[in-house]
Design a protein around this motif. Structure first.
Motif, PDB file in Angstrom:
ATOM      1  N   ALA A  92     -83.832 111.619  34.914  1.00  0.00           N
ATOM      2  CA  ALA A  92     -83.367 111.857  33.317  1.00  0.00           C
ATOM      3  C   ALA A  92     -82.049 110.728  33.377  1.00  0.00           C
ATOM      4  CB  ALA A  92     -83.145 113.380  33.389  1.00  0.00           C
ATOM      5  N   ASN A  93     -81.866 110.402  32.353  1.00  0.00           N
ATOM      6  CA  ASN A  93     -80.850 109.412  32.035  1.00  0.00           C
ATOM      7  C   ASN A  93     -80.695 108.199  32.894  1.00  0.00           C
ATOM      8  OD1 ASN A  93     -80.007 110.999  29.598  1.00  0.00           O
ATOM      9  ND2 ASN A  93     -79.142 112.495  30.716  1.00  0.00           N
ATOM     10  N   GLY A  94     -81.665 107.934  33.624  1.00  0.00           N
ATOM     11  CA  GLY A  94     -81.608 106.782  34.514  1.00  0.00           C
ATOM     12  C   GLY A  94     -80.778 106.939  35.937  1.00  0.00           C
ATOM     13  N   GLY A  95     -80.311 108.243  35.864  1.00  0.00           N
ATOM     14  CA  GLY A  95     -79.570 108.807  37.207  1.00  0.00           C
ATOM     15  C   GLY A  95     -77.968 108.331  36.657  1.00  0.00           C
ATOM     16  N   PHE A  96     -77.727 108.057  35.623  1.00  0.00           N
ATOM     17  CA  PHE A  96     -76.294 107.819  35.471  1.00  0.00           C
ATOM     18  C   PHE A  96     -75.524 109.184  35.226  1.00  0.00           C
ATOM     19  CE2 PHE A  96     -73.352 107.925  31.613  1.00  0.00           C
ATOM     20  CZ  PHE A  96     -72.400 107.248  32.006  1.00  0.00           C
ATOM     21  N   THR A  97     -76.035 110.246  34.421  1.00  0.00           N
ATOM     22  CA  THR A  97     -75.280 111.488  34.387  1.00  0.00           C
ATOM     23  C   THR A  97     -76.268 112.623  34.268  1.00  0.00           C
ATOM     24  OG1 THR A  97     -73.987 112.646  32.931  1.00  0.00           O
ATOM     25  CG2 THR A  97     -75.581 111.274  31.841  1.00  0.00           C
ATOM     26  N   SER A  98     -75.891 113.697  34.549  1.00  0.00           N
ATOM     27  CA  SER A  98     -76.787 114.939  34.508  1.00  0.00           C
ATOM     28  C   SER A  98     -76.493 115.631  33.328  1.00  0.00           C
ATOM     29  CB  SER A  98     -76.539 116.160  35.640  1.00  0.00           C
ATOM     30  OG  SER A  98     -75.011 116.307  35.577  1.00  0.00           O
ATOM     31  N   GLY A  99     -75.669 115.180  32.346  1.00  0.00           N
ATOM     32  CA  GLY A  99     -75.120 115.722  31.005  1.00  0.00           C
ATOM     33  C   GLY A  99     -75.807 114.665  29.949  1.00  0.00           C
ATOM     34  N   LYS A 100     -75.084 114.957  28.697  1.00  0.00           N
ATOM     35  CA  LYS A 100     -75.645 114.061  27.604  1.00  0.00           C
ATOM     36  C   LYS A 100     -74.873 112.573  27.747  1.00  0.00           C
ATOM     37  CE  LYS A 100     -75.825 113.787  22.549  1.00  0.00           C
ATOM     38  NZ  LYS A 100     -75.484 114.360  21.448  1.00  0.00           N
ATOM     39  N   PRO A 101     -75.429 111.442  27.877  1.00  0.00           N
ATOM     40  CA  PRO A 101     -74.550 110.304  27.904  1.00  0.00           C
ATOM     41  C   PRO A 101     -73.812 110.018  26.967  1.00  0.00           C
ATOM     42  CG  PRO A 101     -76.963 109.786  27.652  1.00  0.00           C
ATOM     43  CD  PRO A 101     -76.718 111.592  27.843  1.00  0.00           C
ATOM     44  N   TRP A 102     -72.586 109.270  27.000  1.00  0.00           N
ATOM     45  CA  TRP A 102     -71.736 109.085  25.803  1.00  0.00           C
ATOM     46  C   TRP A 102     -72.484 108.123  24.899  1.00  0.00           C
ATOM     47  CZ3 TRP A 102     -69.533 104.296  24.478  1.00  0.00           C
ATOM     48  CH2 TRP A 102     -69.762 102.981  25.274  1.00  0.00           C
ATOM     49  N   LEU A 103     -73.299 107.147  25.591  1.00  0.00           N
ATOM     50  CA  LEU A 103     -74.088 106.032  24.655  1.00  0.00           C
ATOM     51  C   LEU A 103     -75.274 106.160  25.276  1.00  0.00           C
ATOM     52  CD1 LEU A 103     -73.890 103.836  22.588  1.00  0.00           C
ATOM     53  CD2 LEU A 103     -73.539 102.449  24.594  1.00  0.00           C
ATOM     54  N   LYS A 104     -76.448 106.343  24.287  1.00  0.00           N
ATOM     55  CA  LYS A 104     -78.061 106.335  24.782  1.00  0.00           C
ATOM     56  C   LYS A 104     -78.360 105.419  26.002  1.00  0.00           C
ATOM     57  CE  LYS A 104     -80.025 107.852  20.648  1.00  0.00           C
ATOM     58  NZ  LYS A 104     -81.085 107.977  19.231  1.00  0.00           N
ATOM     59  N   VAL A 105     -78.865 106.071  26.794  1.00  0.00           N
ATOM     60  CA  VAL A 105     -79.501 105.148  27.905  1.00  0.00           C
ATOM     61  C   VAL A 105     -80.809 104.392  27.351  1.00  0.00           C
ATOM     62  CG1 VAL A 105     -80.717 105.168  30.282  1.00  0.00           C
ATOM     63  CG2 VAL A 105     -78.761 106.882  29.663  1.00  0.00           C
ATOM     64  N   ASN A 106     -81.051 102.880  27.699  1.00  0.00           N
ATOM     65  CA  ASN A 106     -82.279 102.227  27.599  1.00  0.00           C
ATOM     66  C   ASN A 106     -83.486 103.212  27.821  1.00  0.00           C
ATOM     67  OD1 ASN A 106     -84.176 100.410  26.961  1.00  0.00           O
ATOM     68  ND2 ASN A 106     -82.573  98.905  26.760  1.00  0.00           N
ATOM     69  N   PRO A 107     -84.464 103.409  26.990  1.00  0.00           N
ATOM     70  CA  PRO A 107     -85.625 104.235  27.445  1.00  0.00           C
ATOM     71  C   PRO A 107     -86.465 103.423  28.369  1.00  0.00           C
ATOM     72  CG  PRO A 107     -85.520 103.736  24.950  1.00  0.00           C
ATOM     73  CD  PRO A 107     -84.416 103.078  25.397  1.00  0.00           C
ATOM     74  N   ASN A 108     -86.201 102.209  28.681  1.00  0.00           N
ATOM     75  CA  ASN A 108     -86.937 101.550  29.803  1.00  0.00           C
ATOM     76  C   ASN A 108     -86.495 101.751  31.130  1.00  0.00           C
ATOM     77  OD1 ASN A 108     -84.745  99.828  30.053  1.00  0.00           O
ATOM     78  ND2 ASN A 108     -85.678  98.227  28.891  1.00  0.00           N
ATOM     79  N   TYR A 109     -85.532 102.705  31.226  1.00  0.00           N
ATOM     80  CA  TYR A 109     -84.999 103.114  32.494  1.00  0.00           C
ATOM     81  C   TYR A 109     -86.077 103.528  33.750  1.00  0.00           C
ATOM     82  CZ  TYR A 109     -85.068 108.035  31.659  1.00  0.00           C
ATOM     83  OH  TYR A 109     -85.602 109.543  31.237  1.00  0.00           O
ATOM     84  N   ALA A 110     -87.198 103.753  33.005  1.00  0.00           N
ATOM     85  CA  ALA A 110     -88.118 104.220  34.207  1.00  0.00           C
ATOM     86  C   ALA A 110     -88.806 103.073  34.962  1.00  0.00           C
ATOM     87  CB  ALA A 110     -89.275 105.288  33.569  1.00  0.00           C
ATOM     88  N   GLU A 111     -88.666 101.852  34.180  1.00  0.00           N
ATOM     89  CA  GLU A 111     -89.281 100.700  34.601  1.00  0.00           C
ATOM     90  C   GLU A 111     -88.204  99.755  35.353  1.00  0.00           C
ATOM     91  OE1 GLU A 111     -90.004 101.535  31.341  1.00  0.00           O
ATOM     92  OE2 GLU A 111     -91.732 102.747  32.087  1.00  0.00           O
ATOM     93  N   ILE A 112     -86.966  99.861  34.479  1.00  0.00           N
ATOM     94  CA  ILE A 112     -85.981  98.933  35.030  1.00  0.00           C
ATOM     95  C   ILE A 112     -84.986  99.776  35.643  1.00  0.00           C
ATOM     96  CG2 ILE A 112     -84.175  97.314  34.434  1.00  0.00           C
ATOM     97  CD1 ILE A 112     -86.101  96.382  32.204  1.00  0.00           C
TER      98      ILE A 112
END
Length: 578
Positions: free
Chosen positions: A451-471
């Motif tokens: 979730a959230n590309g591993g950047f945070t366990s919370g709500k990110p301050w700016l949306k994570v790019n939805p392609n994080y599963a591939e990139i």
């Protein structure tokens, strides 16, 4: 083998030529000329505590990753205390850490752990302006007689309306903001919460030098000076020339290179930088020409180390729009002026730009990875110090927000409001921002497929790019042909090569609209670089045969033999010339 590690003294290298040893001078060898610099945007790098904001402890947790890249230094965007009107580029206390990022103890640990891994730290220093919540400004606005009054630019209302100045970020496009407390206007070239500091005041300059010394005494390795070409202003504020009133680019040129700019920088060098001779210094922006940029870094002038100009990123919104020949010409003009002295920064992206592959390459699934590798090859093989922005080493792309609510950026939001108030085309504006907004480069780092590309366990301050599963970095660790692992090879190749660090630059095949070709040469040895900037096969004519070359590194997993002087789509090649 061409790429062998040569042993340097401070200024000399030894090479064997024609069976005899020749001593060849490498002009003023410095660590910052040989370094690979990696920019971290801390809000978006790694969150350690689940509040959705990247922080210092998050960076510490990824230092082994940074070490694995082979980089030599980190340029860290501001982490000082700030109300975050412009994401930290509005500083309210230069000697404190913003609580969102952690504590000074966290910073001290970060610096210690970076140095333990032989990674240097370059701090972003923002001294063209402060936050309006800085104590200096609070005092300055409180009374016309306050001792901090002249730390900023004020225009008494009884003198009438101040001469028009355009503001980069203000929704009203006017850089003068009225404040009723003392019946006066203050100047802000950027947001109205970023009042400009008055460098004509020696007390203000002393405060800034004291701040820089504070950080250098902590052991940091240098400064990137934000918006630095604007620090000097003609405080009589003459009217803008009529011919540039509606020309943003010309206004920016008019704002920069004020009458005492270089006098101030030379004083800063005497008071601070000369006392820390191993510290690196680079100015954001360096005039409006190669000749103006040279004034910042000519060693005889005793100012800064590196020039960081914007022509190569301000050229347009996509390579297909402005064309490769124009792009080549920019780098050739600068290299010609800097070929004997001075030093350049080489970059294609940063926190104020969209993602490099979306602007200069091709971010479609077919070509994203290969064009990312090509662009990184370009940055690593040009003459100058290479800078990479976090996420480019895994080929992150523009997020392309659909709604204004998705944007956090003060520049985008204010321009939207300005357009809205004027009845402009908001749909066209948002469509343009999908390609051009600097928010595209600020989305959180994509570490893995969680979730959230591993950047945070919370709500990110700016949306994570939805392609994080591939990139994401984790997936690319496992793939020997990934963008990430190619980047590591590139860094290793450059660091092992005195030619790529110090060799002269010679452009080839200038009129080719598809291929950027050049030679780097040092001590009679030559490296040929070929870069196809298009999504189709492209031929080239160098004026000599490429048959007698040895491949050092290419971005395709299956090697090209160059039998027909043709490159595959977005192909890049680093070749030893026999």
């Amino acid at each position: 083998m061409l790429l062998i590690a040569l042993l340097f003294t401070s200024f000399m290298s030894i090479t064997a030529q024609e069976n005899k040893t020749t001593i060849v001078k490498i002009s003023d060898a410095k660590w910052w000329k040989e370094a690979v610099i990696y920019q971290i945007y801390p809000r978006s790098f790694k969150d350690s505590d689940g509040d959705g904001i990247g922080d210092i402890k998050g960076i510490i947790s990824k230092l082994d990753y940074l070490k694995s890249l082979g980089i030599d230094a980190v340029w860290l965007s501001p982490i000082y205390d700030s109300p975050n009107d412009d994401n930290g580029y509005d500083i309210s206390n230069y000697k404190e850490i913003l609580k969102d990022f952690g504590t000074m103890a966290d910073f001290d640990l970060l610096l210690k752990e970076m140095h333990k891994r032989n990674i240097k730290l370059i701090m972003d220093m923002v001294v063209n302006h402060s936050s309006d919540e800085h104590e200096w400004f609070k005092q300055s606005k409180s009374s016309r007689d306050n001792k901090y009054r002249d730390y900023y630019y004020w225009w008494p209302a009884e003198k009438g309306t101040p001469p028009y100045r355009w503001s980069f970020f203000d929704v009203n496009s006017n850089a003068w903001k009225y404040d009723a407390t003392t019946n006066a206007y203050y100047l802000h070239y950027f947001s109205q919460k970023q009042p400009d500091l008055n460098w004509n005041n020696p007390s203000l300059r002393k405060e800034i030098y004291d701040t820089m010394t504070f950080w250098l005494n902590k052991g940091i390795d240098g400064f990137r000076m934000d918006a630095f070409q604007f620090i000097s202003k003609d405080d009589s504020f003459p009217e803008l020339p009529k011919e540039i009133v509606n020309n943003t680019f010309e206004i920016i040129k008019f704002y920069g290179n004020g009458p005492k700019l270089h006098e101030h920088i030379q004083e800063m060098n005497r008071e601070v930088l000369s006392k820390f001779p191993n510290a690196m210094s680079v100015s954001e922006g360096a005039g409006d020409s190669p000749e103006a940029a040279m004034k910042f870094v000519d060693p005889d002038r005793k100012e800064l180390n590196l020039a960081y100009h914007f022509e190569s990123v301000d050229i347009g919104n996509h390579i297909s729009e402005f064309g490769l020949i124009k792009y080549k010409d920019i780098f050739s003009r600068y290299d010609e002026v800097f070929k004997e002295k001075g030093w350049l920064s080489i970059f294609v992206s940063n926190h104020d730009q969209p993602r490099m592959v979306s602007k200069f390459g091709n971010d479609t699934p077919q070509f994203r990875a290969i064009s990312s590798k090509m662009l990184s090859t370009f940055v690593m093989t040009m003459r100058g110090t290479p800078y990479n922005f976090n996420g480019d080493e895994i080929g992150m792309v523009n997020i392309r927000f659909d709604n204004i609510e998705d944007y956090n950026d003060v520049d985008t939001r204010n321009k939207y409001e300005q357009l809205k108030n004027g009845g402009g085309d908001l749909k066209a504006f948002l469509e343009n921002k999908k390609q051009t907004s600097r928010e595209n480069g600020r989305t959180p780092f994509q570490w893995d497929a969680t979730a959230n590309g591993g950047f945070t366990s919370g709500k990110p301050w700016l949306k994570v790019n939805p392609n994080y599963a591939e990139i994401n970095a984790a997936a690319q660790e496992k793939d020997p042909n990934s963008v990430l692992n190619y980047y590591r090879k590139l860094v290793k190749t450059r660091k092992a090569s005195p030619i790529l660090k110090y060799g002269k630059f010679t452009l080839l095949d200038h009129d080719n609209p598809n291929v950027f070709a050049y030679i780097r040469e040092l001590e009679g040895k030559k490296v040929l670089i070929l870069l196809n900037f298009t999504g189709k096969e492209a031929s080239f004519d160098l004026g000599f045969s490429t048959k007698h070359t040895t491949l050092i590194l290419g971005n395709y997993p299956n090697k090209s033999l160059l039998t027909s002087n043709t490159l595959r789509p977005y192909e890049s090649l680093i070749l030893e010339l026999k």
